[in-house]
Motif scaffolding. Structure first.
Motif: not given
Length: 200
Positions: A19, A127-128, A143-146, A150-152, A154
């Motif tokens: 991020v 991503a985080t 944990e998350s990616a975008s 916009v979230p994507i 894994k």
């Protein structure tokens, strides 16, 4: 500064593509020089093992200054403006602008429903996650990616990371789930807010 240790930092940033930092964050050549000195210290300590733990603190500003001033030639073509943020309690975040056309061309999507059909041009990939390290081995838990906020899934981030982390020795690139050996005799990395403690 060993190529192996530099590659560790570059791969971490490229693999996380995490991020964004605040636009107001400023980096200095002095911070980049401080990181170079610390890497030299870590490298020299690896050549002189000790039973007593040795700690070297690396700050978020130093890592980002290094990425701005020293790492450009080491980044894969198509990855620019990398930045990391050290959030604490093991959590890392960072950001890179990535040429997604290159990834899409290599994958050659065959279905209209494939998300890669809609990811074109140079876009910020984010991503985080949590970095866990012990006994000389690290593991990153996403944990998350975008992409562009916009979230994507894994799986899609994995395709991007695999493409940009390929080497002759590792043609498949980095797998986000795989543990990795820490370089330079590092036993663990303690991630605190704004800094990381490298323990040898």
């Amino acid at each position: 500064m060993t190529v192996k240790f530099v590659r560790f930092y570059i791969c971490a940033v490229a693999a996380l593509a995490a991020v964004s930092l605040d636009a107001d964050v400023r980096v200095s050549k002095r911070d980049a020089e401080l990181l170079r000195q610390k890497v030299a210290t870590i490298t020299s300590q690896a050549e002189r093992p000790s039973k007593q733990a040795r700690r070297t603190m690396v700050t978020e500003n130093e890592v980002n200054a290094y990425l701005v001033y020293d790492a450009r030639e080491q980044l894969p073509a198509g990855v620019v403006e990398p930045a990391v943020s050290i959030l604490g309690t093991g959590r890392l975040a960072g950001r890179a602008v990535v040429d997604l056309d290159a990834v899409r061309r290599q994958k050659n999507p065959t279905s209209l429903l494939d998300p890669m059909n809609y990811l074109t041009g140079r876009l910020p990939v984010a991503a985080t996650g949590v970095l866990k390290t012990s006994n000389g081995v690290g593991h990153f838990e996403l944990e998350s990616a975008s992409v562009s906020g916009v979230p994507i899934p894994k799986l899609l981030l994995q395709e991007i990371v695999s493409y940009y982390s390929k080497t002759r020795e590792n043609p498949a690139g980095i797998n986000l789930d795989d543990p990795f050996a820490l370089p330079a005799g590092i036993r663990e990395i303690q991630v605190e807010r704004g800094q990381a403690i490298v323990v040898q």
